[in-house]
Every structure is written in C-alpha cells, then in structure tokens.
Design a protein around this motif. Structure first.
Motif, PDB file in Angstrom:
ATOM      1  N   CYS A 263      37.910  -1.001 -54.687  1.00  0.00           N
ATOM      2  CA  CYS A 263      37.775  -2.249 -53.939  1.00  0.00           C
ATOM      3  C   CYS A 263      36.662  -3.127 -54.496  1.00  0.00           C
ATOM      4  O   CYS A 263      36.919  -4.194 -55.053  1.00  0.00           O
ATOM      5  CB  CYS A 263      37.536  -1.961 -52.456  1.00  0.00           C
ATOM      6  SG  CYS A 263      37.433  -3.465 -51.444  1.00  0.00           S
ATOM      7  N   ASP A 264      35.425  -2.686 -54.374  1.00  0.00           N
ATOM      8  CA  ASP A 264      34.280  -3.498 -54.775  1.00  0.00           C
ATOM      9  C   ASP A 264      34.252  -3.698 -56.286  1.00  0.00           C
ATOM     10  O   ASP A 264      34.242  -2.736 -57.045  1.00  0.00           O
ATOM     11  CB  ASP A 264      32.979  -2.828 -54.320  1.00  0.00           C
ATOM     12  CG  ASP A 264      32.906  -2.713 -52.802  1.00  0.00           C
ATOM     13  OD1 ASP A 264      32.832  -3.765 -52.138  1.00  0.00           O
ATOM     14  OD2 ASP A 264      32.935  -1.581 -52.280  1.00  0.00           O
TER      15      ASP A 264
ATOM     16  N   VAL B 136      37.579  -7.375 -54.719  1.00  0.00           N
ATOM     17  CA  VAL B 136      36.671  -8.393 -54.185  1.00  0.00           C
ATOM     18  C   VAL B 136      35.394  -8.413 -55.012  1.00  0.00           C
ATOM     19  O   VAL B 136      34.951  -7.379 -55.518  1.00  0.00           O
ATOM     20  CB  VAL B 136      36.346  -8.143 -52.692  1.00  0.00           C
ATOM     21  CG1 VAL B 136      37.621  -8.169 -51.863  1.00  0.00           C
ATOM     22  CG2 VAL B 136      35.623  -6.824 -52.486  1.00  0.00           C
TER      23      VAL B 136
ATOM     24  N   SER C   3      32.224  -8.277 -54.751  1.00  0.00           N
ATOM     25  CA  SER C   3      31.178  -7.897 -53.798  1.00  0.00           C
ATOM     26  C   SER C   3      29.974  -7.211 -54.422  1.00  0.00           C
ATOM     27  O   SER C   3      28.930  -7.093 -53.776  1.00  0.00           O
ATOM     28  CB  SER C   3      31.772  -6.958 -52.743  1.00  0.00           C
ATOM     29  OG  SER C   3      32.375  -5.842 -53.380  1.00  0.00           O
TER      30      SER C   3
ATOM     31  N   TYR D  12      27.100  -7.361 -44.326  1.00  0.00           N
ATOM     32  CA  TYR D  12      28.251  -7.962 -43.669  1.00  0.00           C
ATOM     33  C   TYR D  12      28.041  -9.457 -43.468  1.00  0.00           C
ATOM     34  O   TYR D  12      28.993 -10.246 -43.576  1.00  0.00           O
ATOM     35  CB  TYR D  12      28.521  -7.271 -42.334  1.00  0.00           C
ATOM     36  CG  TYR D  12      29.040  -5.845 -42.464  1.00  0.00           C
ATOM     37  CD1 TYR D  12      29.294  -5.278 -43.703  1.00  0.00           C
ATOM     38  CD2 TYR D  12      29.260  -5.056 -41.338  1.00  0.00           C
ATOM     39  CE1 TYR D  12      29.756  -3.982 -43.825  1.00  0.00           C
ATOM     40  CE2 TYR D  12      29.730  -3.750 -41.447  1.00  0.00           C
ATOM     41  CZ  TYR D  12      29.970  -3.220 -42.697  1.00  0.00           C
ATOM     42  OH  TYR D  12      30.426  -1.936 -42.812  1.00  0.00           O
TER      43      TYR D  12
ATOM     44  N   PHE E 274      28.747 -10.981 -46.767  1.00  0.00           N
ATOM     45  CA  PHE E 274      30.189 -11.004 -46.982  1.00  0.00           C
ATOM     46  C   PHE E 274      30.815 -12.208 -46.277  1.00  0.00           C
ATOM     47  O   PHE E 274      31.627 -12.936 -46.865  1.00  0.00           O
ATOM     48  CB  PHE E 274      30.819  -9.721 -46.433  1.00  0.00           C
ATOM     49  CG  PHE E 274      30.804  -8.544 -47.384  1.00  0.00           C
ATOM     50  CD1 PHE E 274      30.037  -8.561 -48.542  1.00  0.00           C
ATOM     51  CD2 PHE E 274      31.559  -7.416 -47.125  1.00  0.00           C
ATOM     52  CE1 PHE E 274      30.030  -7.486 -49.413  1.00  0.00           C
ATOM     53  CE2 PHE E 274      31.574  -6.329 -47.993  1.00  0.00           C
ATOM     54  CZ  PHE E 274      30.804  -6.364 -49.135  1.00  0.00           C
ATOM     55  N   ARG E 275      30.463 -12.410 -45.031  1.00  0.00           N
ATOM     56  CA  ARG E 275      31.065 -13.504 -44.256  1.00  0.00           C
ATOM     57  C   ARG E 275      30.724 -14.866 -44.840  1.00  0.00           C
ATOM     58  O   ARG E 275      31.516 -15.800 -44.744  1.00  0.00           O
ATOM     59  CB  ARG E 275      30.628 -13.398 -42.794  1.00  0.00           C
ATOM     60  CG  ARG E 275      31.199 -12.179 -42.073  1.00  0.00           C
ATOM     61  CD  ARG E 275      30.867 -12.172 -40.585  1.00  0.00           C
ATOM     62  NE  ARG E 275      31.499 -11.041 -39.918  1.00  0.00           N
ATOM     63  CZ  ARG E 275      30.898  -9.873 -39.690  1.00  0.00           C
ATOM     64  NH1 ARG E 275      29.617  -9.704 -40.055  1.00  0.00           N
ATOM     65  NH2 ARG E 275      31.537  -8.889 -39.091  1.00  0.00           N
TER      66      ARG E 275
ATOM     67  N   LEU F 100      31.554 -13.881 -49.720  1.00  0.00           N
ATOM     68  CA  LEU F 100      32.497 -13.014 -50.422  1.00  0.00           C
ATOM     69  C   LEU F 100      33.766 -13.753 -50.836  1.00  0.00           C
ATOM     70  O   LEU F 100      34.342 -14.513 -50.054  1.00  0.00           O
ATOM     71  CB  LEU F 100      32.876 -11.821 -49.544  1.00  0.00           C
ATOM     72  CG  LEU F 100      33.734 -10.739 -50.213  1.00  0.00           C
ATOM     73  CD1 LEU F 100      32.998 -10.095 -51.377  1.00  0.00           C
ATOM     74  CD2 LEU F 100      34.152  -9.687 -49.192  1.00  0.00           C
TER      75      LEU F 100
ATOM     76  N   SER G 279      33.191   3.016 -50.453  1.00  0.00           N
ATOM     77  CA  SER G 279      32.625   2.401 -49.261  1.00  0.00           C
ATOM     78  C   SER G 279      33.280   2.927 -47.993  1.00  0.00           C
ATOM     79  O   SER G 279      34.378   3.487 -48.023  1.00  0.00           O
ATOM     80  CB  SER G 279      32.794   0.880 -49.328  1.00  0.00           C
ATOM     81  OG  SER G 279      32.101   0.340 -50.424  1.00  0.00           O
TER      82      SER G 279
ATOM     83  N   ARG H 169      33.886  -1.299 -43.900  1.00  0.00           N
ATOM     84  CA  ARG H 169      33.421  -2.269 -44.902  1.00  0.00           C
ATOM     85  C   ARG H 169      34.576  -2.730 -45.781  1.00  0.00           C
ATOM     86  O   ARG H 169      34.695  -3.925 -46.081  1.00  0.00           O
ATOM     87  CB  ARG H 169      32.310  -1.646 -45.750  1.00  0.00           C
ATOM     88  CG  ARG H 169      31.936  -2.483 -46.956  1.00  0.00           C
ATOM     89  CD  ARG H 169      30.771  -1.912 -47.719  1.00  0.00           C
ATOM     90  NE  ARG H 169      30.752  -2.383 -49.096  1.00  0.00           N
ATOM     91  CZ  ARG H 169      29.790  -2.104 -49.964  1.00  0.00           C
ATOM     92  NH1 ARG H 169      28.768  -1.367 -49.609  1.00  0.00           N
ATOM     93  NH2 ARG H 169      29.854  -2.560 -51.199  1.00  0.00           N
TER      94      ARG H 169
ATOM     95  N   ALA I 174      36.008  -6.574 -45.967  1.00  0.00           N
ATOM     96  CA  ALA I 174      36.081  -7.280 -47.242  1.00  0.00           C
ATOM     97  C   ALA I 174      37.494  -7.784 -47.521  1.00  0.00           C
ATOM     98  O   ALA I 174      37.686  -8.928 -47.966  1.00  0.00           O
ATOM     99  CB  ALA I 174      35.614  -6.361 -48.371  1.00  0.00           C
TER     100      ALA I 174
ATOM    101  N   THR J 158      38.906 -11.845 -47.472  1.00  0.00           N
ATOM    102  CA  THR J 158      39.475 -12.413 -48.706  1.00  0.00           C
ATOM    103  C   THR J 158      40.992 -12.559 -48.653  1.00  0.00           C
ATOM    104  O   THR J 158      41.623 -12.871 -49.661  1.00  0.00           O
ATOM    105  CB  THR J 158      39.083 -11.533 -49.915  1.00  0.00           C
ATOM    106  OG1 THR J 158      39.441 -10.170 -49.643  1.00  0.00           O
ATOM    107  CG2 THR J 158      37.589 -11.618 -50.184  1.00  0.00           C
TER     108      THR J 158
END
Length: 222
Positions: A11-12, A16, A18, A79, A82-83, A86, A109, A113, A117, A121
C-alpha cells in the motif's frame, strides 16, 4: 480464477504516496525521545516494516522506546496529514480500475490505516474485502508470512503471484515466499538513484517507475 497471476500490492509507496508523510511523523516522534535520525537513514532502516518491527528495532539498536501515548499521538498526527495531503500514486486509479488480473493489498500497516488511506484516495472500492495486514500474521516483512496469507486467502499458489513492492523488506518477503516481485520506484520517496540501487542489488524480477507499465508486464507473464 483467471489464467493470469494474482497481483499483491503493497500500500504505502505503491498505491498511495504516503511514505514521505509517514516518515516525517515517525522521525518527529523518535526525535522527541532524544534520537536524531535523518530521512535517508530512516528509509534505509524502517521502510516497509510494521510499527511493531520498528519499535523492536528502536529498542534493540538505539535504546529508544515509543510508549503507548507516543504511538497514539503519532497515529493521530499521521491521520491528520493523510486527510490534508495524501494522494494516490500517479496512474494507480486508472490502472487498478482496468486491471484484468485478480488483485489485493498486503501491507505492514494496521488495517484501519490502510483503509483510511485507500478511502481518502478513492481506491477503497477496489480493495474492500481484499486487505491483508501484518497484524494478521506472526512475523511481518521481510518474513514471507503476510504474502503467503494473502495468496492463500485469494486462492492462488505462490508461484502464480506477483508482488508489487517499494521496499527492501517487501522484496525480501516476496522472494522468501517464492513469488515474483516488481520493485516500484515511482513513489515520492523513491525517485532517487540511492533508493533504486538498494532495491536493484536484491535482484527483483522487474523494476518499474510508472504504474502504467504493470499491465504490459502482466501480459508477458510468466
């Protein structure tokens, strides 16, 4: 089950963008404990690892412990970032929406989380019910446990699974699981020769820096 391989996305840094946000928050928390680590060293040491693994490394190698309060504060700061900041990795939404192969996400993660994410997105609808986290296995990356769990749950053999990873720990985990692996260097943290060199020495099956190359790679499987 399709004739092509299962695609297991990290993921990360893969779906995304991140990693720069997460690393900034982690290094800030470590700095508050009196330990200064620069971003380059942070990526080399911590990229792709679970928070539990990072915490163990900090205690064993540096004598620094992040207590429950520090971890909770770090999570809330992340977080919030992220908001506010991200974004998906370039071209991921279009590639995932058109991907003919079965796919899932397997991340170091925590599930909440990863879900946050992916929701922020616009990717969650593609991965709902297909999320696997290091919290579900005894040993996180670079152990193979997480990728073997994901393939097994999705009904695929390791030899018919392709992992897309941005970290050395993730590449080692895929190789230990006897899966083929594409090293991805298109994330905000990975667009430099040093990062690519760290991944190249591990001899992944492919190195790509644009997610639009993934469908071409899959068409040439195996």
């Amino acid at each position: 089950m399709s004739g092509g391989p299962l695609v297991i996305f990290d993921c990360d840094g893969v779906l995304v963008d991140s990693e720069p946000l997460a690393m900034a928050v982690l290094l800030e928390a470590i700095r508050a404990q009196g330990l200064e680590i620069d971003p380059g060293q942070g990526y080399e040491l911590f990229l792709g690892r679970s928070l539990a693994s990072i915490g163990q490394m900090l205690v064993e190698d540096f004598g620094v412990a992040l207590d429950a309060l520090a971890l909770d504060e770090m999570r809330q700061r992340l977080y919030a970032k992220f908001r506010a900041e991200l974004t998906p990795i370039p071209h991921v939404p279009e590639v995932v929406s058109r991907l003919a192969n079965p796919f899932c996400v397997a991340s170091s993660s925590q599930p909440e989380r990863v879900e946050l994410a992916l929701r922020l997105t616009g990717l969650w609808d593609h991965f709902e019910g297909k999320l696997f986290s290091a919290t579900m296995v005894a040993h996180g990356k670079p152990a193979p446990d997480l990728f073997l769990l994901a393939a097994g749950r999705m009904g695929y053999a390791p030899g018919n699974s392709l992992v897309v990873e941005d970290s050395a720990a993730g590449i080692r985990a895929a190789q230990a699981a006897h899966m083929r692996v594409a090293a991805f260097t298109g994330g905000g943290h990975a667009r430099n020769k040093q990062h690519e060199a760290r991944l190249r020495v591990l001899e992944p099956d492919w190195i790509i820096d644009d997610m639009r190359d993934l469908p071409t790679l899959l068409r040439r499987w195996p």
